[in-house]
Design a protein around this motif. Structure first.
Motif, PDB file in Angstrom:
ATOM      1  N   LEU A  50       0.822  -1.209   0.000  1.00 17.70           N
ATOM      2  CA  LEU A  50       0.000   0.000   0.000  1.00 17.70           C
ATOM      3  C   LEU A  50       0.858   1.262   0.000  1.00 17.70           C
ATOM      4  CD1 LEU A  50      -2.789  -1.037   2.543  1.00 17.70           C
ATOM      5  CD2 LEU A  50      -3.042  -0.762   0.075  1.00 17.70           C
ATOM      6  N   THR A  51       1.981   1.197   0.714  1.00 14.38           N
ATOM      7  CA  THR A  51       2.875   2.355   0.765  1.00 14.38           C
ATOM      8  C   THR A  51       3.626   2.516  -0.560  1.00 14.38           C
ATOM      9  OG1 THR A  51       3.159   2.008   3.149  1.00 14.38           O
ATOM     10  CG2 THR A  51       4.770   3.417   2.040  1.00 14.38           C
ATOM     11  N   TRP A  52       4.131   1.426  -1.103  1.00 14.61           N
ATOM     12  CA  TRP A  52       4.911   1.471  -2.342  1.00 14.61           C
ATOM     13  C   TRP A  52       4.092   2.031  -3.499  1.00 14.61           C
ATOM     14  CZ3 TRP A  52       9.890   0.961  -3.685  1.00 14.61           C
ATOM     15  CH2 TRP A  52      10.191   0.776  -5.041  1.00 14.61           C
ATOM     16  N   PHE A  53       2.838   1.572  -3.601  1.00 10.50           N
ATOM     17  CA  PHE A  53       1.992   2.012  -4.707  1.00 10.50           C
ATOM     18  C   PHE A  53       1.147   3.246  -4.348  1.00 10.50           C
ATOM     19  CE2 PHE A  53       2.735  -2.492  -5.775  1.00 10.50           C
ATOM     20  CZ  PHE A  53       3.192  -2.341  -7.072  1.00 10.50           C
ATOM     21  N   ARG A  54       1.407   3.817  -3.183  1.00 10.66           N
ATOM     22  CA  ARG A  54       0.731   5.039  -2.737  1.00 10.66           C
ATOM     23  C   ARG A  54      -0.795   4.891  -2.784  1.00 10.66           C
ATOM     24  NH1 ARG A  54       4.461   9.733  -5.710  1.00 10.66           N
ATOM     25  NH2 ARG A  54       6.451   9.050  -4.795  1.00 10.66           N
ATOM     26  N   LEU A  55      -1.249   3.844  -2.153  1.00  8.97           N
ATOM     27  CA  LEU A  55      -2.681   3.536  -2.178  1.00  8.97           C
ATOM     28  C   LEU A  55      -3.396   3.895  -0.883  1.00  8.97           C
ATOM     29  CD1 LEU A  55      -2.575   0.042  -3.961  1.00  8.97           C
ATOM     30  CD2 LEU A  55      -3.203   2.258  -4.951  1.00  8.97           C
ATOM     31  N   TRP A  56      -2.667   4.437   0.092  1.00 10.70           N
ATOM     32  CA  TRP A  56      -3.318   4.750   1.358  1.00 10.70           C
ATOM     33  C   TRP A  56      -4.430   5.782   1.172  1.00 10.70           C
ATOM     34  CZ3 TRP A  56      -2.999   1.679   5.289  1.00 10.70           C
ATOM     35  CH2 TRP A  56      -1.843   0.934   5.509  1.00 10.70           C
ATOM     36  N   GLY A  57      -4.175   6.805   0.377  1.00  8.27           N
ATOM     37  CA  GLY A  57      -5.184   7.842   0.157  1.00  8.27           C
ATOM     38  C   GLY A  57      -6.439   7.308  -0.507  1.00  8.27           C
ATOM     39  N   PRO A  58      -6.313   6.633  -1.682  1.00 13.12           N
ATOM     40  CA  PRO A  58      -7.514   6.053  -2.307  1.00 13.12           C
ATOM     41  C   PRO A  58      -8.221   5.040  -1.414  1.00 13.12           C
ATOM     42  CG  PRO A  58      -5.696   6.127  -3.865  1.00 13.12           C
ATOM     43  CD  PRO A  58      -5.134   6.529  -2.540  1.00 13.12           C
ATOM     44  N   LEU A  59      -7.437   4.231  -0.672  1.00 19.46           N
ATOM     45  CA  LEU A  59      -8.052   3.256   0.221  1.00 19.46           C
ATOM     46  C   LEU A  59      -8.904   3.951   1.285  1.00 19.46           C
ATOM     47  CD1 LEU A  59      -8.243   0.259   1.143  1.00 19.46           C
ATOM     48  CD2 LEU A  59      -6.258   0.709   2.606  1.00 19.46           C
ATOM     49  N   TRP A  60      -8.375   5.041   1.837  1.00 20.41           N
ATOM     50  CA  TRP A  60      -9.109   5.767   2.875  1.00 20.41           C
ATOM     51  C   TRP A  60     -10.341   6.458   2.302  1.00 20.41           C
ATOM     52  CZ3 TRP A  60      -9.515   6.083   7.946  1.00 20.41           C
ATOM     53  CH2 TRP A  60     -10.121   7.204   8.513  1.00 20.41           C
ATOM     54  N   ARG A  61     -10.169   7.157   1.193  1.00 20.40           N
ATOM     55  CA  ARG A  61     -11.274   7.953   0.636  1.00 20.40           C
ATOM     56  C   ARG A  61     -12.366   7.080   0.031  1.00 20.40           C
ATOM     57  NH1 ARG A  61      -6.806  10.735  -1.347  1.00 20.40           N
ATOM     58  NH2 ARG A  61      -7.073   9.733  -3.376  1.00 20.40           N
ATOM     59  N   ASN A  62     -11.974   6.029  -0.674  1.00 18.25           N
ATOM     60  CA  ASN A  62     -12.938   5.270  -1.467  1.00 18.25           C
ATOM     61  C   ASN A  62     -13.482   4.030  -0.778  1.00 18.25           C
ATOM     62  OD1 ASN A  62     -12.455   7.113  -3.536  1.00 18.25           O
ATOM     63  ND2 ASN A  62     -10.794   5.873  -4.400  1.00 18.25           N
ATOM     64  N   TRP A  63     -12.802   3.562   0.273  1.00 16.24           N
ATOM     65  CA  TRP A  63     -13.222   2.299   0.880  1.00 16.24           C
ATOM     66  C   TRP A  63     -13.420   2.395   2.386  1.00 16.24           C
ATOM     67  CZ3 TRP A  63     -14.681  -1.722  -2.110  1.00 16.24           C
ATOM     68  CH2 TRP A  63     -14.331  -1.652  -3.458  1.00 16.24           C
ATOM     69  N   LEU A  64     -12.367   2.706   3.124  1.00 15.19           N
ATOM     70  CA  LEU A  64     -12.448   2.624   4.587  1.00 15.19           C
ATOM     71  C   LEU A  64     -13.440   3.603   5.191  1.00 15.19           C
ATOM     72  CD1 LEU A  64      -8.693   2.131   5.528  1.00 15.19           C
ATOM     73  CD2 LEU A  64     -10.460   0.397   5.142  1.00 15.19           C
ATOM     74  N   THR A  65     -13.716   4.700   4.526  1.00 18.93           N
ATOM     75  CA  THR A  65     -14.678   5.671   5.046  1.00 18.93           C
ATOM     76  C   THR A  65     -15.989   5.663   4.266  1.00 18.93           C
ATOM     77  OG1 THR A  65     -13.755   7.432   3.654  1.00 18.93           O
ATOM     78  CG2 THR A  65     -12.841   7.186   5.872  1.00 18.93           C
ATOM     79  N   SER A  66     -16.135   4.753   3.329  1.00 21.45           N
ATOM     80  CA  SER A  66     -17.330   4.741   2.484  1.00 21.45           C
ATOM     81  C   SER A  66     -18.529   4.170   3.231  1.00 21.45           C
ATOM     82  CB  SER A  66     -17.071   3.914   1.223  1.00 21.45           C
ATOM     83  OG  SER A  66     -18.253   3.802   0.451  1.00 21.45           O
ATOM     84  N   ALA A  67     -19.703   4.768   2.979  1.00 16.15           N
ATOM     85  CA  ALA A  67     -20.959   4.225   3.507  1.00 16.15           C
ATOM     86  C   ALA A  67     -21.773   3.561   2.400  1.00 16.15           C
ATOM     87  CB  ALA A  67     -21.775   5.333   4.161  1.00 16.15           C
ATOM     88  N   ASP A  68     -21.183   3.393   1.218  1.00 12.23           N
ATOM     89  CA  ASP A  68     -21.855   2.755   0.082  1.00 12.23           C
ATOM     90  C   ASP A  68     -22.021   1.269   0.373  1.00 12.23           C
ATOM     91  OD1 ASP A  68     -22.607   1.613  -2.332  1.00 12.23           O
ATOM     92  OD2 ASP A  68     -21.278   2.847  -3.544  1.00 12.23           O
ATOM     93  N   HIS A  69     -23.245   0.777   0.307  1.00  8.12           N
ATOM     94  CA  HIS A  69     -23.510  -0.629   0.645  1.00  8.12           C
ATOM     95  C   HIS A  69     -22.725  -1.575  -0.251  1.00  8.12           C
ATOM     96  CE1 HIS A  69     -26.148  -1.784  -2.813  1.00  8.12           C
ATOM     97  NE2 HIS A  69     -26.329  -0.476  -2.873  1.00  8.12           N
ATOM     98  N   LYS A  70     -22.460  -1.173  -1.488  1.00  9.31           N
ATOM     99  CA  LYS A  70     -21.753  -2.056  -2.415  1.00  9.31           C
ATOM    100  C   LYS A  70     -20.295  -2.234  -1.995  1.00  9.31           C
ATOM    101  CE  LYS A  70     -23.040   0.614  -5.831  1.00  9.31           C
ATOM    102  NZ  LYS A  70     -23.981   1.464  -5.075  1.00  9.31           N
ATOM    103  N   LYS A  71     -19.648  -1.152  -1.620  1.00  8.06           N
ATOM    104  CA  LYS A  71     -18.257  -1.241  -1.184  1.00  8.06           C
ATOM    105  C   LYS A  71     -18.141  -1.960   0.154  1.00  8.06           C
ATOM    106  CE  LYS A  71     -16.634   2.748  -3.803  1.00  8.06           C
ATOM    107  NZ  LYS A  71     -16.015   4.095  -3.778  1.00  8.06           N
ATOM    108  N   ILE A  72     -19.083  -1.720   1.034  1.00  6.16           N
ATOM    109  CA  ILE A  72     -19.081  -2.441   2.310  1.00  6.16           C
ATOM    110  C   ILE A  72     -19.255  -3.928   2.073  1.00  6.16           C
ATOM    111  CG2 ILE A  72     -20.420  -2.808   4.434  1.00  6.16           C
ATOM    112  CD1 ILE A  72     -20.857   0.226   4.521  1.00  6.16           C
ATOM    113  N   GLY A  73     -20.128  -4.299   1.139  1.00  8.70           N
ATOM    114  CA  GLY A  73     -20.305  -5.711   0.806  1.00  8.70           C
ATOM    115  C   GLY A  73     -19.035  -6.336   0.280  1.00  8.70           C
TER     116      GLY A  73
END
Length: 694
Positions: A49-72
């Motif tokens: 995650l650090t090498w590919f600089r994915l922490w930001g997208p992971l946080w914005r698009n997944w870990l904080t998402s309330a979208d039922h599809k992403k949670i599923g």
């Protein structure tokens, strides 16, 4: 309780490496290898995650998402990670038992930890999250809704489930897990018999995950009751939605007894209460009743959604309307009700009266009737259908053949006199794996292959899917069918060693089968890897690659965050199939409106982390840390309630542009008939199946 220092019970001896240094042997090598896999896995994930600089997208698009599809999707990813550990533990146990008469390579206590974690993981942290993941993704799409009823509660439920599952991973690295089985029966988990941290890991993981599970059940029930699209009457619901309603009812009424039992066990261990002890008025049978009051509905909580998946798959891949819809609904609800009347068959041998055993034996036999109705309805759906042997259908056919065997062995066990002979043998292990693998896991994998293109916009590799079905089926048969025979021969379950040489050939076959199951798991990974690599060849952006029947297939693949540009008006049970027959499956709306959706929030992730620290502190008696995290969780939740910007508006013009672009794609795409659904030219627009329609 004894006094503790600043870090409670934590010490050098808590680490597996201490045992390897002090007493190097095969048992310690296996334990340290497992801990090493966890540590290396965490380092690898963080590093990538650090090498590919994915922490930001992971946080914005997944870990904080309330979208039922992403949670599923996150539920399913978590379930597959835990499945890997569960399968590996099963392989090690089968290898231990195949080692032959004698002690093998594991110590008895380590073997007891393995079957305790294996059962706990597979039930609570594989099957339940996998079921919730598919349901989370599908339910709003199937009923024509934009999201679940309580999106933030949905996020919190995921966080609690994941944090509880992580406790089982932590137990590999720090301390030891319980040796009391996945049921955690006293006195094996009492403070006098087991003063270590193992039972405490189990207790708090079950309590926290149980809260998350209960919240999810409430969420699903309210979503289906209140958010159905106009015209979506109850008897127009997809069969899968009916099974989720039933499972939600089971969750709401069956999970509290488990939570109460675990907390009472915690009171015995932490506060010197005597709910489940032989002294001072305690009664161990109270625990057994509370646990199985949850435990048997739990079986149907898991298998009913799989029944719903099979119902959707059989209808789609036989190009027919589901046969006996009304009888399937009635059978589903009957199973849900009857599941609360059979818990005592789990302890026929524990001293109840003959009359009580007979009553519960009859109730157990009765529950086979609605299950049989379902099997006959599925077979009638297949009868004279234009069947396609795609991967989801292959899982369904394997289920039909193998699950009937498991069901019939359950009817045999419903007879108390037979149960007395085989209750504590491997016959019982064969039975419940015969129900859980073909009944639940095959259904979840079938659903994974069926709805994957809807979630990600491209189909999974068909060849590797077929290989995976074959490996799971052969692996299951080799692993568990011999256990029926060796169980009838008298081999006790949970035995880390044995002496009768007649058991040996069966144990070797079972160990080979476990290796085949491991290959099946690896083939799931291979299928996913190859599918991602070749995704440009299998894209289905229009969204209907299977000529399916229900509303979720009337949207793009993957669907937009708001699911539907315009909430559909439902006029038929298989509304999308009926619209395709009429030729108006993709209408252009007259107007578009602004859409309000829940905004991202970090509360679920925050509670996930804090609840994990809270559980660890309680397990290791670090009281200051437990108190601190309790306060922080309360403050975080209170702070979230003051947040005002909880929603965001998607402008009608943006909705119009996205939807019109998709409709133009539909218009420009070439319909593909069912005989060419795995060809590269299948872009997700199914042609009318005239042969099936006539």
């Amino acid at each position: 309780m004894t006094g503790t220092g600043f870090f409670g019970r934590l010490s050098w001896d808590s680490l597996p490496i201490a045992g390897l240094i002090e007493n190097p042997n095969a048992n310690e090598i296996v334990a340290n290898a497992a801990a090493g896999i966890v540590i290396v896995g965490v380092i690898a994930v963080v590093g990538l995650l650090t090498w590919f600089r994915l922490w930001g997208p992971l946080w914005r698009n997944w870990l904080t998402s309330a979208d039922h599809k992403k949670i599923g999707i996150m539920y399913i990813v978590f379930a597959i990670v835990m499945l890997a550990r569960g399968v590996l533990e099963g392989v090690v146990m089968r290898a231990q038992q195949a080692a032959g008469p004698g002690d093998g390579f594991l110590e008895a206590e380590h073997f007891a930890e393995l079957f305790s974690t294996h059962g706990t993981i597979m039930v609570f942290f594989v099957a339940v999250p996998f079921v919730f993941g598919i349901a989370n993704y599908l339910i709003p799409l199937m009923i024509g809704a934009r999201d679940v009823a309580f999106p933030v509660m949905n996020q919190i439920s995921l966080g609690l489930t994941v944090s509880a599952g992580m406790m089982l991973m932590v137990s590999l690295v720090v301390g030891h897990f319980s040796t009391g089985g996945w049921t955690a029966y006293p006195p094996y988990t009492g403070a006098a018999f087991n003063p270590g941290v193992g039972p405490d890991y189990w207790i708090w993981a079950i309590v926290v995950s149980g809260i998350g599970t209960t919240l999810t059940g409430i969420n699903f029930a309210v979503t289906i009751y209140k958010l159905r699209a106009p015209g979506m009457k109850f008897m127009r619901l997809p069969m899968y939605c009916w099974t989720i309603i039933s499972s939600s009812i089971l969750i709401v009424f069956a999970m509290p007894p488990l939570g109460v039992a675990a907390l009472m066990l915690a009171a015995d261990r932490y506060l010197d209460f005597h709910f489940f002890t032989n002294d001072l008025g305690g009664n161990m049978m109270n625990y057994a009743n509370l646990f199985w009051l949850f435990g048997h509905p739990e079986v149907y909580l898991l298998v009913l959604p799989a029944y719903g998946i099979y119902s959707e798959i059989f209808a789609t891949f036989s190009a027919k309307r589901l046969y006996g819809y009304n009888s399937l609904v009635i059978a589903t609800m009957c199973i849900a009700v009857l599941s609360f009347t059979v818990w005592l068959h789990h302890f026929f041998t524990m001293g109840q009266s003959a009359l009580i055993n007979a009553v519960f034996g009859i109730a157990t036999m009765m529950i086979a009737i609605p299950t049989g109705v379902k099997v006959y309805d599925w077979m009638a759906t297949l009868y004279r259908g234009r069947i396609r042997f795609s991967v989801p259908m292959l899982y369904g056919l394997a289920f039909l053949m193998l699950f009937v065997i498991g069901g019939l062995s359950g009817v045999i066990l419903a007879n108390p006199t037979v149960d007395y002979q085989v209750h504590n043998t491997l016959f019982l292990v064969a039975h419940f794996h015969n129900v859980l693998l073909p009944g639940v896991l095959f259904g979840l994998l079938a659903g994974y292959n069926y709805w994957f293109p809807k979630a990600f916009g491209f189909r999974l590799n068909e060849y590797w899917g077929r290989v995976t079905v074959l490996l799971w089926t052969v692996g299951f048969m080799l692993t568990f069918m011999p256990l029926y025979f060796v169980g009838l021969m008298g081999m006790p379950r949970r035995s880390f060693s044995w002496e009768d040489p007649s058991f040996h050939p069966y144990m070797i076959v079972a160990a080979v089968g476990a290796l085949v199951i491991l290959l099946a798991l690896l083939s799931v990974v291979a299928q996913l890897w190859i599918s991602i690599r070749d995704r440009e060849k299998t894209r289905v952006p229009v969204g209907d690659p299977w000529d399916a029947r229900t509303l979720e297939w009337s949207t793009p693949a993957p669907p937009p965050a708001y699911n539907f540009a315009v909430i559909p008006q439902v006029t038929d049970r298989d509304d999308f199939a009926a619209a395709k027959e009429r030729g108006d499956a993709y209408p252009r709306p007259d107007k578009y409106e602004d859409i309000v959706m829940p905004r991202n929030t970090a509360i679920g992730f925050v509670l996930c982390v804090l609840s994990g620290v809270w559980m660890f502190a309680l397990v290791w008696w670090i009281w200051w840390l437990a108190a601190l995290t309790t306060v922080l969780m309360l403050l975080a939740f209170i702070r979230w309630t003051f947040r005002l910007d909880t929603e965001e508006t998607i402008p009608a013009e943006e909705v119009r542009k996205q939807h019109e672009a998709w409709l133009d794609l539909v218009q420009d795409s070439t319909p593909v008939d069912r005989d060419h659904e795995i060809a590269p030219d299948n872009r997700g627009l199914a042609g009318p199946d005239l042969e099936a329609m006539t």
